[in-house]
Design an enzyme around this catalytic site. Structure first.
Site, PDB file in Angstrom:
ATOM      1  N   ASN A   8       1.023   0.591   6.047  1.00 56.36           N
ATOM      2  CA  ASN A   8       1.578  -0.252   5.057  1.00 56.36           C
ATOM      3  C   ASN A   8       2.085  -1.368   5.579  1.00 56.36           C
ATOM      4  O   ASN A   8       2.953  -1.051   6.458  1.00 56.36           O
ATOM      5  CB  ASN A   8       2.298   0.490   4.127  1.00 56.36           C
ATOM      6  CG  ASN A   8       2.957  -0.393   3.009  1.00 56.36           C
ATOM      7  OD1 ASN A   8       2.291  -1.242   2.638  1.00 56.36           O
ATOM      8  ND2 ASN A   8       4.163  -0.272   2.650  1.00 56.36           N
ATOM      9  N   GLY A   9       1.879  -2.793   5.467  1.00 56.95           N
ATOM     10  CA  GLY A   9       2.540  -3.810   6.000  1.00 56.95           C
ATOM     11  C   GLY A   9       1.642  -4.879   6.235  1.00 56.95           C
ATOM     12  O   GLY A   9       0.021  -4.690   5.976  1.00 56.95           O
ATOM     13  N   HIS A  35       4.713 -32.950 -25.580  1.00 57.92           N
ATOM     14  CA  HIS A  35       4.473 -33.723 -24.237  1.00 57.92           C
ATOM     15  C   HIS A  35       3.212 -33.260 -23.540  1.00 57.92           C
ATOM     16  O   HIS A  35       3.270 -33.542 -22.234  1.00 57.92           O
ATOM     17  CB  HIS A  35       5.834 -33.898 -23.422  1.00 57.92           C
ATOM     18  CG  HIS A  35       6.837 -34.278 -24.017  1.00 57.92           C
ATOM     19  ND1 HIS A  35       7.066 -35.892 -24.177  1.00 57.92           N
ATOM     20  CD2 HIS A  35       7.987 -33.748 -24.499  1.00 57.92           C
ATOM     21  CE1 HIS A  35       8.091 -35.989 -24.691  1.00 57.92           C
ATOM     22  NE2 HIS A  35       8.928 -34.810 -24.941  1.00 57.92           N
ATOM     23  N   ARG A  84       1.526   1.358  -6.123  1.00 57.61           N
ATOM     24  CA  ARG A  84       1.450   0.477  -4.836  1.00 57.61           C
ATOM     25  C   ARG A  84       0.355  -0.229  -4.627  1.00 57.61           C
ATOM     26  O   ARG A  84       0.463  -1.140  -3.874  1.00 57.61           O
ATOM     27  CB  ARG A  84       2.106   1.163  -3.713  1.00 57.61           C
ATOM     28  CG  ARG A  84       3.662   2.032  -3.857  1.00 57.61           C
ATOM     29  CD  ARG A  84       3.839   2.719  -2.783  1.00 57.61           C
ATOM     30  NE  ARG A  84       4.085   2.142  -1.696  1.00 57.61           N
ATOM     31  CZ  ARG A  84       5.295   1.665  -1.201  1.00 57.61           C
ATOM     32  NH1 ARG A  84       6.412   1.951  -2.111  1.00 57.61           N
ATOM     33  NH2 ARG A  84       5.433   1.114  -0.249  1.00 57.61           N
ATOM     34  N   LYS A 116       2.819  -3.057  -7.469  1.00 59.60           N
ATOM     35  CA  LYS A 116       4.128  -3.013  -8.098  1.00 59.60           C
ATOM     36  C   LYS A 116       5.002  -3.805  -7.420  1.00 59.60           C
ATOM     37  O   LYS A 116       6.128  -4.149  -7.820  1.00 59.60           O
ATOM     38  CB  LYS A 116       4.685  -1.614  -7.949  1.00 59.60           C
ATOM     39  CG  LYS A 116       6.006  -1.242  -8.596  1.00 59.60           C
ATOM     40  CD  LYS A 116       6.045  -1.723 -10.007  1.00 59.60           C
ATOM     41  CE  LYS A 116       7.359  -1.660 -10.800  1.00 59.60           C
ATOM     42  NZ  LYS A 116       7.507  -2.224 -11.856  1.00 59.60           N
ATOM     43  N   GLU A 131      -0.447 -10.318 -17.610  1.00 55.39           N
ATOM     44  CA  GLU A 131      -0.705  -9.355 -16.482  1.00 55.39           C
ATOM     45  C   GLU A 131      -1.131  -8.138 -16.930  1.00 55.39           C
ATOM     46  O   GLU A 131      -1.636  -7.337 -15.872  1.00 55.39           O
ATOM     47  CB  GLU A 131       0.668  -9.287 -15.641  1.00 55.39           C
ATOM     48  CG  GLU A 131       1.856  -8.356 -16.519  1.00 55.39           C
ATOM     49  CD  GLU A 131       2.778  -8.268 -15.152  1.00 55.39           C
ATOM     50  OE1 GLU A 131       2.740  -8.021 -14.139  1.00 55.39           O
ATOM     51  OE2 GLU A 131       4.071  -8.020 -15.804  1.00 55.39           O
ATOM     52  N   GLU A 160       8.718 -15.010 -19.488  1.00 52.08           N
ATOM     53  CA  GLU A 160       8.638 -13.525 -19.438  1.00 52.08           C
ATOM     54  C   GLU A 160       7.679 -12.879 -20.286  1.00 52.08           C
ATOM     55  O   GLU A 160       6.661 -12.069 -20.013  1.00 52.08           O
ATOM     56  CB  GLU A 160      10.080 -12.625 -19.449  1.00 52.08           C
ATOM     57  CG  GLU A 160       9.996 -11.223 -19.238  1.00 52.08           C
ATOM     58  CD  GLU A 160       9.255 -10.727 -17.994  1.00 52.08           C
ATOM     59  OE1 GLU A 160       8.916 -11.423 -16.931  1.00 52.08           O
ATOM     60  OE2 GLU A 160       8.860  -9.520 -18.055  1.00 52.08           O
ATOM     61  N   TRP A 168      -3.804  -1.935  -1.270  1.00 53.00           N
ATOM     62  CA  TRP A 168      -3.706  -3.205  -2.241  1.00 53.00           C
ATOM     63  C   TRP A 168      -4.049  -4.262  -1.058  1.00 53.00           C
ATOM     64  O   TRP A 168      -3.343  -4.453  -0.066  1.00 53.00           O
ATOM     65  CB  TRP A 168      -2.580  -3.560  -2.882  1.00 53.00           C
ATOM     66  CG  TRP A 168      -2.327  -4.821  -3.694  1.00 53.00           C
ATOM     67  CD1 TRP A 168      -2.963  -5.082  -4.838  1.00 53.00           C
ATOM     68  CD2 TRP A 168      -1.862  -6.141  -3.182  1.00 53.00           C
ATOM     69  NE1 TRP A 168      -2.782  -6.332  -5.250  1.00 53.00           N
ATOM     70  CE2 TRP A 168      -2.156  -7.035  -3.988  1.00 53.00           C
ATOM     71  CE3 TRP A 168      -1.135  -6.433  -2.114  1.00 53.00           C
ATOM     72  CZ2 TRP A 168      -1.938  -8.442  -4.275  1.00 53.00           C
ATOM     73  CZ3 TRP A 168      -1.015  -7.945  -2.090  1.00 53.00           C
ATOM     74  CH2 TRP A 168      -1.154  -8.689  -3.106  1.00 53.00           C
ATOM     75  N   LYS A 207       4.135 -11.000 -19.261  1.00 57.09           N
ATOM     76  CA  LYS A 207       3.921  -9.544 -19.648  1.00 57.09           C
ATOM     77  C   LYS A 207       2.416  -9.537 -20.345  1.00 57.09           C
ATOM     78  O   LYS A 207       1.673  -8.505 -19.947  1.00 57.09           O
ATOM     79  CB  LYS A 207       4.807  -8.856 -20.644  1.00 57.09           C
ATOM     80  CG  LYS A 207       6.152  -8.573 -20.123  1.00 57.09           C
ATOM     81  CD  LYS A 207       6.065  -7.245 -19.340  1.00 57.09           C
ATOM     82  CE  LYS A 207       6.326  -7.034 -18.010  1.00 57.09           C
ATOM     83  NZ  LYS A 207       6.815  -8.332 -17.309  1.00 57.09           N
ATOM     84  N   CYS A 253       0.847  -0.947   0.230  1.00 53.71           N
ATOM     85  CA  CYS A 253      -0.007  -0.042  -0.061  1.00 53.71           C
ATOM     86  C   CYS A 253       0.644   1.228   0.182  1.00 53.71           C
ATOM     87  O   CYS A 253       2.075   1.250   0.043  1.00 53.71           O
ATOM     88  CB  CYS A 253      -0.830  -0.048   1.476  1.00 53.71           C
ATOM     89  SG  CYS A 253      -1.756  -1.295   1.519  1.00 53.71           S
TER      90      CYS A 253
HETATM   91  C1  AGP Z   1       6.369  -8.071 -13.306  1.00 48.27           C
HETATM   92  O1  AGP Z   1       6.093  -7.520 -14.432  1.00 48.27           O
HETATM   93  C2  AGP Z   1       5.427  -8.294 -12.081  1.00 48.27           C
HETATM   94  N1  AGP Z   1       5.144  -6.707 -11.723  1.00 48.27           N
HETATM   95  C3  AGP Z   1       5.974  -9.053 -11.014  1.00 48.27           C
HETATM   96  O2  AGP Z   1       5.993 -10.310 -11.407  1.00 48.27           O
HETATM   97  C4  AGP Z   1       7.336  -8.847 -10.269  1.00 48.27           C
HETATM   98  O3  AGP Z   1       8.370  -8.973 -11.147  1.00 48.27           O
HETATM   99  C5  AGP Z   1       7.474  -9.322  -8.842  1.00 48.27           C
HETATM  100  O4  AGP Z   1       6.514  -9.132  -8.326  1.00 48.27           O
HETATM  101  C6  AGP Z   1       8.976  -9.406  -8.310  1.00 48.27           C
HETATM  102  O5  AGP Z   1       8.767  -8.024  -7.996  1.00 48.27           O
HETATM  103  P1  AGP Z   1      10.381  -7.475  -7.414  1.00 48.27           P
HETATM  104  O6  AGP Z   1      11.296  -7.561  -8.644  1.00 48.27           O
HETATM  105  O7  AGP Z   1      10.023  -6.106  -6.974  1.00 48.27           O
HETATM  106  O8  AGP Z   1      10.706  -8.367  -6.368  1.00 48.27           O
END
Ligand code: AGP
Length: 612
Positions: free
Chosen positions: A103-104, A507, A27, A607, A491, A484, A77, A488, A2
């Site tokens: 936050n936490g 397989h 965040r 994030k 997400e 990756e 969040w 992308k 958050c």
């Molecule tokens: C990547 O596009 C995502 N936002 C997510 O997978 C991110 O890479 C993951 O949460 C790890 O975050 P970090 O690198 O800040 O630890």
């Protein structure tokens, strides 16, 4: 995670809080709220969903907001409790006089909640945060000192918490508390700011104080006192903000994600200029303890999400160039496994944000087993750096978009530099190492060449945006590239996509193939697996799948297999993941944008995931 903010000063408090929250929206954005203190009352305003919904609520109360002298705000969040207005922060005491944003995660909130309920405290939310409010209020009712009540309460709390706290009867101050969650104080002229992260105060202040763990700040308009949890006054130095307002502006791009994709060539150029100014000299990684690292006989790399994919790429070239076993594992799996980590291990933790709870926990475990901890992070001011014996800052600049793009590329470059630097310290600079260092310097120009081809990728996105699922395939060092690319796409566009080893298609996953399941293949000519992956693509074609190639090959035969071919410049296979990944970033971006998605703030994401 958050975002929390606080403001105390003469400006319009609600406006300052909303400005700060706007720059912390990456965040989390499930709900938002503010509490405003006007020396007579504390008014709380909350809204579910995006920050703009809270702005709409505040606009309905414009006249009530003019006399506020201080306030706190929160963007959420959801962790405990669904994203409803009741669970939105700020939370307040029963008498409405004490308010708090958090936050936490408070790990022992259940036992504390039971204790407080037994004493008659009524809870109106399902959050862990509300426990902290009543805990502080319980002491405040006896001491009538907010500072004392907070110091008493934090001694009972376990877990991670950054708080901003206000009390109606002490309108001249905001108390900020940090433990295992970041918090800064922005020092203004007759005004002061509190925030979870620097973007909230960029353009507002030039100097900030980073709170460290178990520290509390008593913030008034023209005074800031920092104390430890024993109430002792600390002498903390203020630091200049190194980021400009440009960092948090889109600079004309439609989304931060596109801006950050397009920044990659310059960011890599800057990193290489800092670390490898002359290919004939050793690579400079000043915060790496080579005496320790050169003694290690095995490497493990721990990360999550996109950072885990960077780790997977590194495994291939670290084992190739160093001849040392490299184990790669998702942090969330590493934590619960009986690992063989020991004093002979180099444990590399990769985290863009440096606040990912899984990665921090895993790194802590490795440190407890006497591994040497090397951290790669884009935020040298983050929590994970506390556990670093060696450090490589990514230097990618603040990454605002939730989808990791430039930070991933910077992670790959940093891992190449680490490996090459290790190799040239283990043995004299071989011809191959010299060639690879030279080729590394050519990457920024090759990235620019790929970006200049954006329209071709945009056309491809228009052709393929209608599909509901995708399969991405590759082999070897580009398997993580396929994974990756799939991450992308899913997400930010919410289209299902999976990355598979091309050899695995037959397989099982091949059962999925038909004209509704496109296959995207990353294939690099001149590699042992090129012909093999071409066969896999022909097998997919035979099942009516539509095919996209990302390749540096100009083989005419490809036109008979692929519906679309996205060309990338040629490079040594070792560096191909950096080049092949950028078209996949752009493809995901344009498909998501065409579909009208919230590209920079995809649903359900944040994030950094600061909960396990
Ligand atoms: C990547 O596009 C995502 N936002 C997510 O997978 C991110 O890479 C993951 O949460 C790890 O975050 P970090 O690198 O800040 O630890």
């Amino acid at each position: 995670m958050c975002g929390i903010v606080g403001y105390i000063g003469n400006n319009a408090v609600a406006e300052e809080l909303i400005n700060g929250l706007k720059n912390l929206e990456y965040r989390g954005y499930d709900s938002a709220g503010v509490a405003l203190n006007d020396n007579k009352n504390i008014d709380i305003f909350k809204a579910k969903g995006k920050l703009c919904n809270l702005c709409d609520v505040l606009n309905l109360h414009q006249k009530d907001l003019q006399n506020s002298t201080g306030g706190i705000g929160h963007i959420r969040w959801a962790t405990h409790g669904s994203p409803t207005v009741e669970n939105a922060h700020p939370h307040c005491s029963a008498d409405g006089k004490l308010v708090l944003v958090h936050n936490g995660i408070i790990e022992n909130y259940k036992e504390l909640r039971e204790e407080l309920v037994k004493e008659g405290f009524a809870f109106v939310s399902q959050t862990d945060t509300e426990t902290a409010v009543h805990l502080i209020d319980r002491t405040y009712r006896q001491t009538h000192s907010l500072e004392e009540a907070v110091l008493n309460a934090v001694k009972r709390l376990k877990g991670a918490f950054a708080f901003c706290i206000m009390h109606k009867d002490e309108p001249d101050k905001i108390i900020a508390v940090r433990k295992n969650a970041p918090l800064i104080v922005g020092l203004g002229d007759n005004e002061n700011f509190i925030a979870s992260d620097i973007p909230a105060v960029i353009g507002k202040v030039k100097k900030i104080i980073y709170l460290d763990d178990a520290e509390m700040a008593i913030v008034s308009k023209n005074k800031v006192e920092i104390k430890n949890f024993n109430g002792q006054l600390l002498d903390k130095k203020a630091e200049l903000i190194s980021f400009s307002a440009e960092t948090i502006s889109k600079r004309g791009y439609k989304h931060f994600m596109l801006k950050e994709i397009c920044e990659q060539p310059d960011i890599i150029r800057n990193i290489l200029a800092q670390r490898m100014s002359d290919v004939n000299n050793q690579i400079q990684l000043p915060q790496v303890n080579w005496n320790e690292i050169l003694k290690k006989s095995k490497v493990e790399i721990i990360a999550c999400g996109t950072s885990l994919h960077a780790a997977m790429v590194a495994k291939y070239f670290m084992e190739d160039l160093l001849g040392i076993p490299v184990h790669v594992e998702a942090a969330s799996e590493y934590i619960y496994r009986k690992t063989v980590t020991d004093e002979n291990t180099l444990t590399i933790g990769i985290s863009q944000s440096g606040e990912t709870a899984d990665t921090i926990t895993a790194v802590k475990q490795a440190q407890d087993k006497n591994a040497h901890i090397l951290i790669l992070t884009n935020r040298p001011d983050s929590s994970i750096v506390r556990y670093a014996d060696s450090l490589i800052p990514l230097e990618a600049g603040i990454e605002v978009s939730v989808a990791a793009t430039k930070s991933y590329t910077a992670q790959l470059i940093s891992l190449y530099l680490l490996t090459l630097a290790w190799a040239e310290r283990k043995e004299s600079l071989t011809v191959r190492l010299q060639k690879l260092k030279q080729e590394l310097l050519e990457i920024p120009a090759k990235l620019e060449e790929i970006l200049s081809n954006e329209n071709c990728i945009k056309k491809c996105s228009e052709l393929f945006q209608k599909y509901k699922s995708f399969i991405y395939i590759a082999r070897g060092i580009n398997l993580p590239t396929a994974m990756e690319g799939a991450l992308k796409l899913k997400e930010i566009s919410y289209i299902n996509a999976s990355g598979y080893a091309a050899g695995e298609l037959k397989h099982g996953p091949i059962a999925l193939l038909d004209e509704n399941m496109p296959v995207l293949a990353v294939l690099i000519p001149g590699t042992p697996t090129y012909d093999k992956i071409l066969s896999n693509c022909e097998e997919a074609k035979a099942r009516q799948a539509h095919l996209i190639a990302v390749t540096s090959s100009h083989d005419e035969h490809l036109n008979t297999i692929f519906d679309e071919i996205i060309q990338i410049p040629f490079s040594d296979e070792v560096f191909s993941p950096v080049l092949a990944n950028v078209p996949l970033q752009l493809l995901a971006y344009h498909i998501a944008d065409n579909l009208g998605r919230e590209v920079d703030q995809p649903r359900n994401l944040a994030k950094s995931v600061t909960v396990e």
